[in-house]
Design a protein around this motif. Sequence first.
Motif, short mmCIF file in Angstrom:
data_model
loop_
_atom_site.label_atom_id
_atom_site.label_comp_id
_atom_site.label_asym_id
_atom_site.label_seq_id
_atom_site.Cartn_x
_atom_site.Cartn_y
_atom_site.Cartn_z
N CYS A 254 0.79 -1.38 -0.10
CA CYS A 254 0.03 -0.18 0.22
C CYS A 254 0.74 1.03 -0.19
CB CYS A 254 -0.99 0.02 1.20
SG CYS A 254 -2.08 1.36 1.32
N ALA A 255 0.70 2.21 -0.75
CA ALA A 255 1.32 3.48 -1.22
C ALA A 255 1.19 4.25 0.23
CB ALA A 255 1.11 4.18 -2.36
N THR A 256 0.00 4.24 1.05
CA THR A 256 -0.21 4.95 2.02
C THR A 256 0.38 4.73 3.23
OG1 THR A 256 -2.35 5.68 1.12
CG2 THR A 256 -2.13 5.96 3.28
N CYS A 257 0.13 3.14 3.60
CA CYS A 257 0.71 2.67 5.00
C CYS A 257 1.62 1.48 4.75
CB CYS A 257 -0.64 2.12 5.58
SG CYS A 257 -1.40 0.66 4.90
N ARG A 258 2.10 0.97 3.47
CA ARG A 258 3.07 0.02 3.46
C ARG A 258 2.68 -1.44 3.86
NH1 ARG A 258 5.04 1.83 -0.63
NH2 ARG A 258 6.56 -0.17 -0.51
N CYS A 320 -6.02 -2.47 -0.26
CA CYS A 320 -5.41 -2.48 1.30
C CYS A 320 -6.25 -3.33 2.20
CB CYS A 320 -4.99 -1.14 1.56
SG CYS A 320 -4.16 -0.94 3.58
N ASP A 323 -6.96 -0.70 5.40
CA ASP A 323 -7.80 0.36 5.00
C ASP A 323 -8.45 0.28 3.72
OD1 ASP A 323 -9.41 2.63 4.64
OD2 ASP A 323 -8.28 3.86 5.83
N HIS A 326 -7.65 3.40 1.27
CA HIS A 326 -6.51 3.52 0.88
C HIS A 326 -6.34 3.50 -0.76
CE1 HIS A 326 -4.25 3.21 4.75
NE2 HIS A 326 -5.17 4.43 4.59
N PRO A 327 -6.02 4.07 -1.53
CA PRO A 327 -5.87 3.85 -3.15
C PRO A 327 -5.49 2.59 -3.53
CG PRO A 327 -4.65 5.81 -2.53
CD PRO A 327 -4.87 5.14 -1.20
#
Length: 333
Positions: A254-258, A320, A323, A326-327
């Motif tokens: 995930c680019a937001t939370c990895r 993700c 979440d 998330h994108p």
Amino acid sequence: MTRTTPARPVAVEAVFPELAAYRGRTTRLHPRRGNPGRHDSHVGGPLLWPGDEPWPVCREPHEPETETEGYAPEEIRSARAAGVRARRRAWPGAGSPGKGRPVPFVGLAQFFGRDVPGLAAGPGGADLVQLLRCPRTHGPYLERRYLLQWRLAAQTERADRFLVAAPEVPLLRWEDELPEPCVVHPEEVDTYPWAEDDTLPAALIARIDAWDNAQTAQGGPDAPSYQGALSIPPGWRVGGYPSWASTGPLDIACATCRTPMRLLLTAAGDEMDPDSHSWMPLEDRDPSREGMASIRNGQSVGRPTRLRFGRDRDLHVFTCPADPGHPPQWVLS
């Protein structure tokens, strides 16, 4: 009509008992041409879209059109109904930059959680997912833009009115930009990881490779292989493991939370190829014949949606698990 995947030509866990620990489930969607409605799970039918909600458009810069001709969506539909090729039309302004011109997305598919076992929930418990694609290309590598729209099905179905017809571009570059309306026939089957790099223990992958080689030596090129006949079914599916035929295995975070992402769904142009024909459902086969020769109805089962992703690759859509808001990520493999 239901669709039933034949028993695998080899009991894979009998040959490789370690794979029992990796056994997963995927839902094969088995799209077949039909007349789905907006309240159905489908590929290529009308999306359940509230009438007061704007249809999405792509506002990113698009690559100049190098084609001098294209296909009008309505003419594609008419030609398909008549069983002929659509006529190409002159493309106005070919070669123009196309920057700053909003382009309506093309609705590709929608799936309800009530219809599709294993469909992961979206943000806020959303149980309806809709997949759309921009019909134009982006950047020097001619990339595509996709859109994932999540909804609460029950809430959306209570809308006062619905969009009757989505806006369309006048011309499409290729016929395979427009999906054929297809109903789906969800079926859960067992699946196992792609065997390459670190998707499985190295010693197990080495044994699988050796087994594949022995199968080919004994049975020729039509002998069942692990990747083609035993691990991951071809075609549209939800959940399970991604296939990595073109890219090799990738780590998708995930680019937001990895957080490592999960495979939500796979979209594919083809439902089979010579290496994976054993997955074709019993209902689409002539029991008096064997192998590829047993498959009936040609393109209507081999390429039912008429879509193409990349150069005949699979489109994997990842979300993700920490979440779902998330994108998502899109991978062609």
